[in-house]
Design a protein around this motif. Structure first.
Motif, PDB file in Angstrom:
ATOM      1  N   LEU A  25       0.827  -1.205   0.000  1.00 59.25           N
ATOM      2  CA  LEU A  25       0.000   0.000   0.000  1.00 59.25           C
ATOM      3  C   LEU A  25       0.867   1.264   0.000  1.00 59.25           C
ATOM      4  N   VAL A  26       1.974   1.229   0.720  1.00 62.88           N
ATOM      5  CA  VAL A  26       2.881   2.387   0.745  1.00 62.88           C
ATOM      6  C   VAL A  26       3.477   2.620  -0.643  1.00 62.88           C
ATOM      7  N   ILE A  27       3.835   1.543  -1.348  1.00 65.78           N
ATOM      8  CA  ILE A  27       4.349   1.692  -2.711  1.00 65.78           C
ATOM      9  C   ILE A  27       3.276   2.300  -3.614  1.00 65.78           C
ATOM     10  N   THR A  28       2.030   1.862  -3.454  1.00 66.98           N
ATOM     11  CA  THR A  28       0.932   2.471  -4.203  1.00 66.98           C
ATOM     12  C   THR A  28       0.831   3.953  -3.896  1.00 66.98           C
ATOM     13  N   LEU A  29       0.949   4.305  -2.628  1.00 64.73           N
ATOM     14  CA  LEU A  29       0.859   5.704  -2.216  1.00 64.73           C
ATOM     15  C   LEU A  29       1.958   6.546  -2.858  1.00 64.73           C
ATOM     16  N   TYR A  30       3.186   6.017  -2.870  1.00 70.08           N
ATOM     17  CA  TYR A  30       4.281   6.760  -3.496  1.00 70.08           C
ATOM     18  C   TYR A  30       4.046   6.925  -4.994  1.00 70.08           C
ATOM     19  N   GLY A  31       3.665   5.841  -5.661  1.00 72.89           N
ATOM     20  CA  GLY A  31       3.470   5.917  -7.099  1.00 72.89           C
ATOM     21  C   GLY A  31       2.316   6.806  -7.503  1.00 72.89           C
ATOM     22  N   ASP A  32       1.212   6.712  -6.776  1.00 72.84           N
ATOM     23  CA  ASP A  32       0.013   7.456  -7.160  1.00 72.84           C
ATOM     24  C   ASP A  32       0.044   8.902  -6.684  1.00 72.84           C
ATOM     25  N   THR A  33       0.616   9.130  -5.521  1.00 75.10           N
ATOM     26  CA  THR A  33       0.443  10.425  -4.864  1.00 75.10           C
ATOM     27  C   THR A  33       1.721  11.215  -4.657  1.00 75.10           C
ATOM     28  N   ILE A  34       2.738  10.579  -4.107  1.00 75.72           N
ATOM     29  CA  ILE A  34       3.909  11.332  -3.661  1.00 75.72           C
ATOM     30  C   ILE A  34       4.852  11.689  -4.803  1.00 75.72           C
ATOM     31  N   GLU A  35       5.102  10.749  -5.720  1.00 74.89           N
ATOM     32  CA  GLU A  35       6.005  11.028  -6.835  1.00 74.89           C
ATOM     33  C   GLU A  35       5.560  12.237  -7.665  1.00 74.89           C
ATOM     34  N   PRO A  36       4.281  12.369  -8.007  1.00 75.43           N
ATOM     35  CA  PRO A  36       3.876  13.542  -8.793  1.00 75.43           C
ATOM     36  C   PRO A  36       4.036  14.861  -8.040  1.00 75.43           C
ATOM     37  N   HIS A  37       4.181  14.796  -6.712  1.00 80.58           N
ATOM     38  CA  HIS A  37       4.308  16.003  -5.888  1.00 80.58           C
ATOM     39  C   HIS A  37       5.716  16.171  -5.335  1.00 80.58           C
ATOM     40  N   GLY A  38       6.717  15.835  -6.127  1.00 75.68           N
ATOM     41  CA  GLY A  38       8.095  16.067  -5.708  1.00 75.68           C
ATOM     42  C   GLY A  38       8.815  14.842  -5.191  1.00 75.68           C
ATOM     43  N   GLY A  39       8.074  13.822  -4.749  1.00 79.13           N
ATOM     44  CA  GLY A  39       8.692  12.545  -4.410  1.00 79.13           C
ATOM     45  C   GLY A  39       9.152  12.358  -2.983  1.00 79.13           C
ATOM     46  N   THR A  40       9.113  13.413  -2.163  1.00 78.10           N
ATOM     47  CA  THR A  40       9.621  13.308  -0.786  1.00 78.10           C
ATOM     48  C   THR A  40       8.557  13.775   0.198  1.00 78.10           C
ATOM     49  N   VAL A  41       8.413  13.033   1.306  1.00 74.77           N
ATOM     50  CA  VAL A  41       7.383  13.390   2.277  1.00 74.77           C
ATOM     51  C   VAL A  41       7.857  13.043   3.685  1.00 74.77           C
ATOM     52  N   TRP A  42       7.382  13.795   4.638  1.00 74.32           N
ATOM     53  CA  TRP A  42       7.700  13.583   6.058  1.00 74.32           C
ATOM     54  C   TRP A  42       7.016  12.319   6.559  1.00 74.32           C
ATOM     55  N   LEU A  43       7.727  11.542   7.359  1.00 71.14           N
ATOM     56  CA  LEU A  43       7.182  10.305   7.906  1.00 71.14           C
ATOM     57  C   LEU A  43       5.890  10.561   8.670  1.00 71.14           C
ATOM     58  N   GLY A  44       5.823  11.660   9.406  1.00 73.25           N
ATOM     59  CA  GLY A  44       4.615  11.979  10.162  1.00 73.25           C
ATOM     60  C   GLY A  44       3.398  12.126   9.265  1.00 73.25           C
ATOM     61  N   SER A  45       3.601  12.661   8.051  1.00 77.26           N
ATOM     62  CA  SER A  45       2.502  12.791   7.088  1.00 77.26           C
ATOM     63  C   SER A  45       2.020  11.421   6.632  1.00 77.26           C
ATOM     64  N   LEU A  46       2.973  10.518   6.387  1.00 74.48           N
ATOM     65  CA  LEU A  46       2.604   9.163   5.960  1.00 74.48           C
ATOM     66  C   LEU A  46       1.772   8.467   7.019  1.00 74.48           C
ATOM     67  N   ILE A  47       2.202   8.619   8.270  1.00 70.61           N
ATOM     68  CA  ILE A  47       1.475   7.988   9.381  1.00 70.61           C
ATOM     69  C   ILE A  47       0.044   8.508   9.441  1.00 70.61           C
ATOM     70  N   LYS A  48      -0.112   9.814   9.299  1.00 68.27           N
ATOM     71  CA  LYS A  48      -1.434  10.423   9.371  1.00 68.27           C
ATOM     72  C   LYS A  48      -2.319   9.992   8.198  1.00 68.27           C
ATOM     73  N   LEU A  49      -1.718   9.904   7.000  1.00 66.99           N
ATOM     74  CA  LEU A  49      -2.498   9.592   5.810  1.00 66.99           C
ATOM     75  C   LEU A  49      -3.129   8.208   5.857  1.00 66.99           C
ATOM     76  N   LEU A  50      -2.352   7.217   6.302  1.00 66.64           N
ATOM     77  CA  LEU A  50      -2.811   5.838   6.216  1.00 66.64           C
ATOM     78  C   LEU A  50      -3.376   5.295   7.517  1.00 66.64           C
ATOM     79  N   GLU A  51      -3.419   6.108   8.549  1.00 65.57           N
ATOM     80  CA  GLU A  51      -3.987   5.651   9.821  1.00 65.57           C
ATOM     81  C   GLU A  51      -5.430   5.184   9.687  1.00 65.57           C
ATOM     82  N   PRO A  52      -6.276   5.874   8.887  1.00 65.52           N
ATOM     83  CA  PRO A  52      -7.664   5.404   8.747  1.00 65.52           C
ATOM     84  C   PRO A  52      -7.781   4.030   8.096  1.00 65.52           C
ATOM     85  N   MET A  53      -6.710   3.571   7.434  1.00 65.69           N
ATOM     86  CA  MET A  53      -6.727   2.253   6.807  1.00 65.69           C
ATOM     87  C   MET A  53      -6.468   1.134   7.818  1.00 65.69           C
TER      88      MET A  53
END
Length: 307
Positions: A25-53
């Motif tokens: 799921l994290v690889i999906t997130l990087y490919g679909d979302t993070i790469e088009p927006h510069g490719g780098t993200v804070w770990l805290g953001s990742l935790i917040k994004l996928l917590e509802p999953m």
């Protein structure tokens, strides 16, 4: 804002998969979302994004650590915060898979085939080669002969070279046939590529996401977080299907091929929810330079155009 009620079904289905495939799921997130927006993200953001999953902080940290150990991710530390991006090899792997997810149309088939004789390979070498060439449309035609109607010879040679198998196989390239997809060829393809089995998987995808489209069609002003989570699970499930799909030419597929309907459904949902999903990301993802940059222009070319 209207939350998507069908999202609960998608999340429950994901959570019921044991073990939870957090890394995928994290690889999906990087490919679909993070790469088009510069490719780098804070770990805290990742935790917040996928917590509802159902991916809690501990599982997320373990997942990121493993992906880093496996060469998918690399990190930079700024102060006390860690920022993660795909490695070069991780990006190349993701690009191969995701290019097929968002492509607008298949290329026109010229009627030729690429055939590889593998009798000099061991069983393990043959199995590994077929796995490496699956994305090039290869399947077992008979015995020790594998073939593809859509292979790129340059890419095939690259795979063979990286596996040190060039001296162990023989490659043939056939010419265009007068009848591109006669009955015998279509029957051979249906059996060798197990199209009935793959079609059943596509039908499961359609049954899962058709209610999502029906709900979207009835609502306006869709909740931004619901849109983001739905989009992520949509692409996650669709990407897994495409990994099984050799992407055969249209001429060789059944007239009622479920893959066509699944792609149309995926495209329609993606286009519908992307504006709200992008709003959510802009407010909740953080890079080392602050908010994530705007999506690249290529992002808006997905599925033939998102605007």
């Amino acid at each position: 804002m209207n939350k998507l009620n069908t999202l609960d079904t998608l999340i429950t289905r994901f959570q019921n998969q044991k073990p939870i495939r957090a890394s995928s799921l994290v690889i999906t997130l990087y490919g679909d979302t993070i790469e088009p927006h510069g490719g780098t993200v804070w770990l805290g953001s990742l935790i917040k994004l996928l917590e509802p999953m159902g991916i809690n902080e501990r599982l997320m940290r373990t997942t990121i650590f493993r992906l880093t150990q496996d060469g998918w991710l690399t990190s930079d530390k700024v102060g006390r915060k860690s920022y993660y991006s795909l490695t070069g090899s991780g990006r190349r792997k993701f690009e191969q898979a995701f290019r097929r997810v968002y492509s607008a149309n298949q290329t026109v088939w010229d009627g030729s085939w690429c055939l590889i004789m593998t009798q000099q390979l061991s069983a393990d070498e043959r199995k590994q080669l077929l796995e490496n060439l699956n994305w090039q449309g290869f399947g077992v035609l008979t015995g020790q002969l594998i073939g593809s109607p859509s292979a790129n010879l340059s890419d095939v040679n690259t795979v063979l070279a990286s596996s040190n198998l060039q001296s162990k196989v023989i490659i043939f390239k056939t010419h265009q046939q007068e009848e591109l997809a006669g009955k015998q060829i279509r029957m051979l393809v249906r059996e060798c590529w197990e199209l009935d089995k793959l079609g059943a998987h596509y039908q499961e995808f359609i049954d899962l996401f058709r209610p999502v489209w029906q709900e979207l069609d009835e609502k306006d002003n869709i909740d931004a977080e619901s849109s983001f989570l739905t989009r992520t699970l949509l692409i996650h499930e669709y990407r897994k299907l495409l990994l099984r799909d050799s992407q055969l030419p249209e001429e060789l597929l059944p007239g009622d091929w479920e893959g066509r309907a699944a792609r149309q459904l995926c495209r329609n949902i993606y286009r519908k929810i992307t504006p709200a999903a992008e709003q959510w990301l802009g407010k909740n993802l953080e890079s080392a330079d602050g908010p994530l940059p705007e999506a690249s222009q290529s992002f808006y070319q997905r599925f033939g155009g998102l605007n």
